[in-house]
Design a protein around this motif. Structure first.
Motif, PDB file in Angstrom:
ATOM      1  N   GLU A 181       0.842  -1.195   0.000  1.00  0.00           N
ATOM      2  CA  GLU A 181       0.000   0.000   0.000  1.00  0.00           C
ATOM      3  C   GLU A 181       0.883   1.253   0.000  1.00  0.00           C
ATOM      4  O   GLU A 181       0.475   2.300  -0.481  1.00  0.00           O
ATOM      5  N   ALA A 182       2.103   1.090   0.519  1.00  0.00           N
ATOM      6  CA  ALA A 182       2.998   2.251   0.578  1.00  0.00           C
ATOM      7  C   ALA A 182       3.557   2.611  -0.793  1.00  0.00           C
ATOM      8  O   ALA A 182       3.978   3.749  -1.014  1.00  0.00           O
ATOM      9  N   ILE A 183       3.565   1.647  -1.706  1.00  0.00           N
ATOM     10  CA  ILE A 183       3.976   2.017  -3.076  1.00  0.00           C
ATOM     11  C   ILE A 183       2.850   1.777  -4.055  1.00  0.00           C
ATOM     12  O   ILE A 183       3.072   1.624  -5.263  1.00  0.00           O
ATOM     13  N   ALA A 184       1.635   1.736  -3.542  1.00  0.00           N
ATOM     14  CA  ALA A 184       0.461   1.658  -4.416  1.00  0.00           C
ATOM     15  C   ALA A 184       0.556   0.463  -5.354  1.00  0.00           C
ATOM     16  O   ALA A 184       0.160   0.554  -6.516  1.00  0.00           O
ATOM     17  N   ALA A 185       1.103  -0.656  -4.842  1.00  0.00           N
ATOM     18  CA  ALA A 185       1.230  -1.885  -5.627  1.00  0.00           C
ATOM     19  C   ALA A 185       1.994  -1.678  -6.931  1.00  0.00           C
ATOM     20  O   ALA A 185       1.904  -2.492  -7.848  1.00  0.00           O
ATOM     21  N   GLY A 186       2.736  -0.590  -7.002  1.00  0.00           N
ATOM     22  CA  GLY A 186       3.518  -0.340  -8.212  1.00  0.00           C
ATOM     23  C   GLY A 186       2.837   0.599  -9.182  1.00  0.00           C
ATOM     24  O   GLY A 186       3.326   0.822 -10.285  1.00  0.00           O
ATOM     25  N   LEU A 187       1.706   1.168  -8.793  1.00  0.00           N
ATOM     26  CA  LEU A 187       0.893   1.936  -9.744  1.00  0.00           C
ATOM     27  C   LEU A 187       0.816   3.426  -9.418  1.00  0.00           C
ATOM     28  O   LEU A 187       0.017   4.151  -9.984  1.00  0.00           O
ATOM     29  N   GLY A 188       1.654   3.893  -8.501  1.00  0.00           N
ATOM     30  CA  GLY A 188       1.542   5.282  -8.043  1.00  0.00           C
ATOM     31  C   GLY A 188       2.517   6.243  -8.697  1.00  0.00           C
ATOM     32  O   GLY A 188       2.647   7.383  -8.260  1.00  0.00           O
ATOM     33  N   ASP A 189       3.205   5.788  -9.748  1.00  0.00           N
ATOM     34  CA  ASP A 189       4.188   6.656 -10.413  1.00  0.00           C
ATOM     35  C   ASP A 189       5.225   7.198  -9.424  1.00  0.00           C
ATOM     36  O   ASP A 189       5.698   8.334  -9.556  1.00  0.00           O
ATOM     37  N   HIS A 190       5.566   6.383  -8.440  1.00  0.00           N
ATOM     38  CA  HIS A 190       6.581   6.795  -7.486  1.00  0.00           C
ATOM     39  C   HIS A 190       7.985   6.601  -8.052  1.00  0.00           C
ATOM     40  O   HIS A 190       8.205   5.737  -8.894  1.00  0.00           O
ATOM     41  N   LYS A 191       8.894   7.394  -7.542  1.00  0.00           N
ATOM     42  CA  LYS A 191      10.308   7.252  -7.881  1.00  0.00           C
ATOM     43  C   LYS A 191      11.091   7.100  -6.577  1.00  0.00           C
ATOM     44  O   LYS A 191      10.803   7.790  -5.608  1.00  0.00           O
ATOM     45  N   ILE A 192      12.063   6.209  -6.581  1.00  0.00           N
ATOM     46  CA  ILE A 192      12.960   6.048  -5.437  1.00  0.00           C
ATOM     47  C   ILE A 192      14.374   6.222  -5.982  1.00  0.00           C
ATOM     48  O   ILE A 192      14.756   5.537  -6.924  1.00  0.00           O
ATOM     49  N   VAL A 193      15.110   7.136  -5.407  1.00  0.00           N
ATOM     50  CA  VAL A 193      16.444   7.440  -5.919  1.00  0.00           C
ATOM     51  C   VAL A 193      17.431   7.369  -4.764  1.00  0.00           C
ATOM     52  O   VAL A 193      17.195   7.976  -3.715  1.00  0.00           O
ATOM     53  N   THR A 194      18.518   6.642  -4.933  1.00  0.00           N
ATOM     54  CA  THR A 194      19.567   6.633  -3.912  1.00  0.00           C
ATOM     55  C   THR A 194      20.754   7.449  -4.424  1.00  0.00           C
ATOM     56  O   THR A 194      21.026   7.472  -5.620  1.00  0.00           O
ATOM     57  N   THR A 195      21.420   8.116  -3.514  1.00  0.00           N
ATOM     58  CA  THR A 195      22.503   9.018  -3.910  1.00  0.00           C
ATOM     59  C   THR A 195      23.719   8.826  -3.012  1.00  0.00           C
ATOM     60  O   THR A 195      23.613   8.930  -1.791  1.00  0.00           O
ATOM     61  N   LEU A 196      24.843   8.557  -3.631  1.00  0.00           N
ATOM     62  CA  LEU A 196      26.118   8.561  -2.907  1.00  0.00           C
ATOM     63  C   LEU A 196      26.725   9.944  -3.103  1.00  0.00           C
ATOM     64  O   LEU A 196      26.627  10.534  -4.172  1.00  0.00           O
ATOM     65  N   CYS A 197      27.327  10.429  -2.056  1.00  0.00           N
ATOM     66  CA  CYS A 197      27.996  11.733  -2.038  1.00  0.00           C
ATOM     67  C   CYS A 197      28.675  12.087  -3.367  1.00  0.00           C
ATOM     68  O   CYS A 197      29.652  11.462  -3.744  1.00  0.00           O
ATOM     69  N   PRO A 198      28.214  13.091  -4.081  1.00  0.00           N
ATOM     70  CA  PRO A 198      28.909  13.485  -5.318  1.00  0.00           C
ATOM     71  C   PRO A 198      30.277  14.123  -5.029  1.00  0.00           C
ATOM     72  O   PRO A 198      30.415  14.881  -4.064  1.00  0.00           O
ATOM     73  N   GLY A 199      31.257  13.803  -5.830  1.00  0.00           N
ATOM     74  CA  GLY A 199      32.595  14.344  -5.638  1.00  0.00           C
ATOM     75  C   GLY A 199      33.148  15.006  -6.888  1.00  0.00           C
ATOM     76  O   GLY A 199      32.413  15.327  -7.820  1.00  0.00           O
ATOM     77  N   GLY A 200      34.448  15.228  -6.890  1.00  0.00           N
ATOM     78  CA  GLY A 200      35.083  15.908  -8.017  1.00  0.00           C
ATOM     79  C   GLY A 200      35.194  17.396  -7.748  1.00  0.00           C
ATOM     80  O   GLY A 200      34.401  17.980  -7.020  1.00  0.00           O
TER      81      GLY A 200
END
Lengths: 351, 351, 351, 351
Positions: free
Chosen positions: C280-299
Motif C-alpha cells: 500500500e505504501a507504493i500503491a502496488a507499483g501503480l503510483g508513479d513513485h520514484k525512489i532514488v539513492t545518492t552517494l555523495c557526489p565528488g570531483g
C-alpha cells in the motif's frame, strides 16, 4: 442594466473607461468579481498600438477576485471563493496542453493568452475566466490581494526565466534589466540556488530593490560597461545562465557575450525589429549554447505554487506595488505607468 | 630518422604531404599508428583558410588505429590494441568536463577539439592522443575500420543534433541538409523514436541515402519549397524538432519557420557572417522556442556507445564511405572531397 | 624518518593513532598536508566493524589542506595552495565517470570512494589524493577551514539528496532524520526552492538547528506521529519529495507513506538488514513513485560549487562544528562522536 | 428500451454478459459506440477478485469506437468520428494533471483510471468517456481497429516503462517477462535507441515475438539462469536499465541484481504481497540506483503519439492479437485469456 465599468482599448493611444455589459459565461467558464488588478508592460504596448487587439476589447490579464458565477459544467468551486487566475489560461485538454506546452494552448503561438488579448480582460468590475476548472486558484487565507497580485504574470514570467535557464545550485547568473519581470527573475534565480547573481539596469532605485531580492552584484549600465564588468567579476569565465528581461537587440546580444561556453540564454523579452546573433557571440554555432524563450506559465497548479512561495515568506514582492489607483482613475494610472514616472514599478487597481 | 608522412596545412589553399617527426608523447598521452582516417568538412574550411590553424600543423581529427606507445601514467591499455578516439578529446578532469561540458574542455570555446586544431592531427602515419585514458576506445571485435570511421566526428555530431533536440517517441522532425552530418542526424532521429522525419537537400542521391537511414519524406529544395512542403505535410502544425546541418542563414531561418510553438531548433552547422532571427519566426520571443547548438561530443564512453550502435546493426553507415585513397594521395582526396565531385560523401584514407 | 601520525583502523572497536610513513605519490597524485579534517558517521561504522576495511588502513575522507607535493603528470596546481578534495575522488576518465556516474567510478559500487576505504585516508598529518587534477579544489580566499569542512561529504551528500529529488519551486518536502546529513538536506531543499519543509527527528536541539537552516515545520517523533502529522499538515495530499537521511526500515517506509502519488523518495541512508516496501505504501507499483539513492557526489567542480554556496552566504553551516580536537586526541573524539554525547553534530580535527 | 449488452463483474470468479442501460452522459462526456475492445491482465485480476471493483460494474478500459453523442460542453468533435481513448482518462485540469501527473488525476493513486474501475467500462456496446475533450483521439485514416487496439493500455504502459527508464542511445536493457506489456516494453526500448536488449520469459513462443520486436538476446528462465546469463552477456558490467513487467518479488529482485551502479529499474508490474530489497542488491543505498514505477500514461496527446508510431510502420504490434471473439462470447474469451491457453497474447472483442 447589467453593466459594469471596464478599461477598453479604443484606438492606438487611447484606453478609456467605458460602461459595458457584464460578461456572459458558457458552461466551462467562471465569472469573477474583480477585487484587484494591475497594468502590465504588455498593456502599454496595446495602448501604444504596438501590439494589436480589437477595438472595444477590455484589457488586463492579472485578476484577483471573487467567484460570482460558475458555468454548469464547472465543479469543485463555489460562488464567493476568493481566487486568482493566471494571465495565461490554458484549457489543459488540447494536444499541446497535454503535451506540456500549456502557454501555446491550441497549438497557436501564445494560444494560452486570452484575457485582454483575444477575449475581454480584467481591468473591469467583472471578468469571464475561460477554462475555469484549469485556472481558478484559491488564494490561501492570510494573503492579501496585493501579496498575490504579481502571481498571474510578473512573478510567473520572471520565475519562468530562471526555471527555463535550469539554474542549479552554485550557478552564476546575469540578469539584464530589472523592471518588474527582471526583478522577479532575480528572486527566482536566488530561490533556485544561484549563488552569484549579477544584475544590470540603468535606474539605481531598481538596483536597490534587486539587492533586496537576491542580487549579489548590481551594475548600472549608465556608469559601467555590463559586459566588461561581468567578465571581470567572473574572471573571464562568463556566466552559467543569462536572463534577458527587456526585449532589445542590445540586451539579447549582451547576454550572449557574457555566457560561458555551454551556457544558457533564457529570454523573457518581447522583441521588436529583428534579432541578430554576431557569430563570435555564439561561437559560430560551436559553443554548446542554448537559447530558450519563455512565455508566462499559467494554469492553477502554477498559481498555487507561486502563492506557496509568497505564503512561505521565502520571497516578498509587496515592495513592487508602488502606486494604487481606483478603477475610475485607470487612465491616470496608465499615464503614470507608461511614462515610468515617480519610480513606479507596479500599480494596484481596485474597482 | 623517426619520421612519418603527414598531411600538413601550409597556407590557405594548400595542404600537402610532408615528412615530419613522429610525435613524442607525454605521461598522459598515447601514440597511435593510424590505420584509417578520413577528411571532414572542417578540414576543407582549414584548407581554404576559412578556419585558421597554425602553418605546419598536421590536420585531421578522426583516427582509427593501433596503440603504438603509452605514456607512463596511462594504465588500463596495452600496446597493440585497436582503438578509435573522438574528434573531441576532453580531459575529463577540468571544471567544465566534470560539470558535463566536455566539448568545451578547459572552459574555452571548442576547448575539447585539439587534434588537427591546436595540436597535430591524424591524417598521418602516427598521431598523439592527449588525455589518453579518457579517449582511447577499444574497437569491438568484428567491426572493420570503415564501420567505425564515422564515430569520431560525423556520427557523434549528427546523433548529437538529435539528442540535443530531445527527440521523443512520436515526434515529427525536419532536418535541413543531408551531407554526412545531416544524414547521421537522420539516423539518430530515427533511433530515438521520431516517427515522422522530413529531410531537405538539393541532391537526389543524398535524399536516397536519407530514405535508407530513416527519412519518411524527402524534399529536394530545387523542386519544392521546403517551408511550404513541411507546413503542408504537418497540416500547418509545424515540427517538434528542426535540425540545422549546414550552417547558413537560410537553413537556420527555415528551421525556425517550420517549428511549432514550443519546438526546438537543434543547430549543428558552423556559421559564417551573422545569424538573424526574423521576429515572426521566433514569435517575438513568446513562442517557448528553444535553440540549441551542439559541438561533436567526445570521450571514450561516447565512442563506446556509438560503436555499440554500429555493432548492434541498428544503423549501417558503411554506405557513407564512397571513395578510398592512400595517404600518399591525400591531396587528390582533398580535391575530390572539397569539390564534392563524383557523389562523394566520405573518403577513407589509409597510410 | 619520513613518518607521520595517522588514525588507523586496527580491529573492530579499535581505531588508534599510529606512526606511519608519509604516503608516496604516483604521477597523477598529490600529497596534502592536512590542516583540518573531521569524523563521519561512516567512520563510526568502520570503527564498529560494521563496514569492513583492511586492518592498518588510515581512516577519514574529508580533508582540508595544503598541497605538499604533486605527481609529475599533474599540471595547473602549485605546492602551497590551499585546497579541499571531496570524499569521493572520481578519475573523470573511465566509462562511468565520462557517462556521468562519477561516484561509481570504474563501474564498481562506490568505486569513487577511495580515501579511508580502499586507500589510506586523511585523519592523518598527510594524505595522498588520487586523480589529483580531478579533485584538488582551491579554497576561495576568506573562507576558513571550518567553513568548508562540510563540503567534502556532509554537505555534498545532503544537497545531493535534495538534487536527486529534483526539488522544484513550490514543492513540499519531508526530511526524516536531522543529523548532519539530514540538516544539509534541509538547507539544500530550501536552496532549491522548496516552500514547505517538514523535518522529523527525536532531538529538539537538532530540530532547532533545522529551523535555522530552513525547516518550516519540525516534528519530534518522540512526541508526535510523523506520518499523521505530515498528512495533516498537507491536508492529506502528501509531500512532493521525501528525503531519507538515516538508513532504517522505519524511516524509509515512513517516507513512502507520506509521498503523494507521483512523488519521489530520495534516499541518503546506509541501510543494514533488508528493506521492505509494503504494497500500500507504493500503491502496488501503480503510483508513479520514484525512489532514488545518492552517494555523495565528488570531483572538484562539485566542491567548487559547494564552496560558492558557502562563500555567497546563502547557507551557513558553521554551527554544525560543535567540538574541536587535536589529531593526538582523535580517539577521544571518536568516543564522543560515536556516542553522540554532548549535543555533538560534527567535530573538527586539526593536526 | 435503450439497453445494451455489457460484460459485468458480478462477484469474484464471475464476469457475465448482461443487458444494461446505455450510459447517460454529462456536459463534458462523450458516448462511444464500441467497435473493438480487448481484455487486459487487470481485468483478470478483477475477475478473480484480486482487484476489487463494485458488483455490477461494466469492465474494460481499452476502447476503439465511433462517437455516438457529445456532452453540450464538448467542442472540436463530431458525432460519427472514429476514435480511441486511453485506459487512463485524465481531466487535464486538476492540480496533478496540470503538474504533469496525469495518471494520478485528482491526486488519488491511479486517479486517472476510471473506465472499468470506478465507472462503467468498455466491454460493452457503448461506453461513456469522461473528460472527453482531453481523451477522444481521432484514429488516422488507414489504420484498422486492431492496429490501434494496443494503444490505450498495453503499448502505452510498455512504452512508458522504456521512457521512465530514460533509455538512451547505446544503452543495454534487460526486460523481465514478455507478456503483452513486456513485449511492448521491448519494442519501446528499441524505438528509443537501446542497442542491446536482453529479454527473459519462460515461453519460447513469446521469446520469438520478442526477437521480432527488437530483442537481441532472449533467455528462457526454464533453461538458463537470467541473472547469470545477463551478467555474462554484459561481462559483469550489468545493464543500464532493467524493466520489470510482471509484478513479482522474484523479477523485481532480479532486476536490481542485474543493474549496474547508477542504473535504473523501471517497474511496470502490479505487485501483491510485499516487495523486499536485499541490501546487496541495492548496494545498501549507495549505488546511485533509481527505481521508477509507471502507470499507463493516458490522454489524447499520448494516444496520438502512439498511433503515429503505428502509422509510421516503425513498430508492428498486430501479431499480438492472437484470438478474436464476439462480445456475446466474452465469457469464453475470459476463460481462454485468464488461463493463457493456446498461446494467447491478446484477444480482440467486437460487439
Amino acid at each position: 442594466m447589467n453593466t459594469m465599468r471596464a478599461a477598453v482599448f479604443v484606438e492606438p493611444g487611447r484606453i478609456e473607461l467605458q460602461e459595458k455589459p457584464i460578461p456572459e459565461i458558457g458552461p466551462t467558464d467562471a465569472l469573477l468579481k474583480v477585487t484587484t488588478t494591475t497594468i502590465c508592460g504588455t498593456d502599454v504596448h496595446i495602448l501604444k498600438g504596438e501590439y494589436p487587439v480589437a477595438a472595444g476589447l477590455t484589457v488586463g490579464h492579472e485578476p484577483v477576485g471573487i467567484i460570482e458565477a460558475l458555468g454548469e459544467a464547472v465543479t469543485g468551486y463555489e460562488v464567493g471563493q476568493r481566487v486568482i487566475a493566471g494571465a495565461i489560461t490554458p484549457c489543459g485538454q488540447c494536444h499541446p496542453c497535454l503535451g506540456g506546452d500549456k502557454s501555446q494552448c491550441g497549438g497557436k503561438v501564445m494560444g494560452g493568452w486570452q484575457m485582454g488579448n483575444t477575449i475581454d480582460g480584467c481591468q473591469a468590475e467583472y471578468v469571464r475566466i475561460p477554462n475555469a476548472m484549469a485556472n481558478l486558484t484559491l488564494v490561501p487565507e492570510g494573503l492579501s490581494d496585493e501579496q498575490v497580485l504579481m502571481c498571474p504574470d510578473i512573478m510567473s514570467t520572471g520565475f519562468g526565466g530562471a526555471e527555463s535557464g535550469h539554474i542549479r545550485i552554485g550557478d552564476t547568473v546575469a540578469i539584464f534589466a530589472q523592471g518588474p519581470i527582471g526583478l522577479c527573475a532575480t528572486a527566482g534565480a536566488k530561490l533556485m540556488g544561484a549563488t552569484r547573481i549579477i544584475v544590470v539596469d540603468g535606474v539605481d532605485e531598481r538596483l536597490e530593490v534587486s539587492r533586496k531580492l537576491g542580487a549579489d552584484h548590481v551594475i548600472n549600465f549608465r556608469r559601467d560597461d555590463p559586459q566588461e564588468s561581468i567578465m571581470a567579476l567572473t574572471e573571464g569565465r562568463g556566466v552559467d545562465v543569462a536572463i534577458e528581461a527587456l526585449g532589445t537587440q542590445e540586451t539579447f546580444e549582451s547576454c550572449l557575450r557574457v555566457l560561458r561556453p555551454g551556457g544558457t540564454l533564457s529570454s523573457l523579452g518581447v522583441y521588436s525589429g529583428k534579432l541578430t546573433m554576431p557569430l563570435e557571440a555564439i561561437a559560430a554555432g560551436l559553443g554548446d549554447h542554448k537559447i530558450v524563450t519563455t512565455l508566462c506559465p499559467g494554469g492553477k497548479e502554477r498559481m498555487r505554487r507561486l502563492m506557496a512561495v509568497i505564503d512561505s515568506g521565502r520571497v516578498d514582492l509587496t515592495a513592487m506595488v508602488t502606486h494604487r489607483f481606483k478603477l475610475d482613475d485607470i487612465v491616470e494610472a496608465y499615464d503614470l505607468f507608461s511614462h515610468q514616472r515617480d519610480g513606479v514599478l507596479k500599480v494596484a487597481i481596485t474597482p
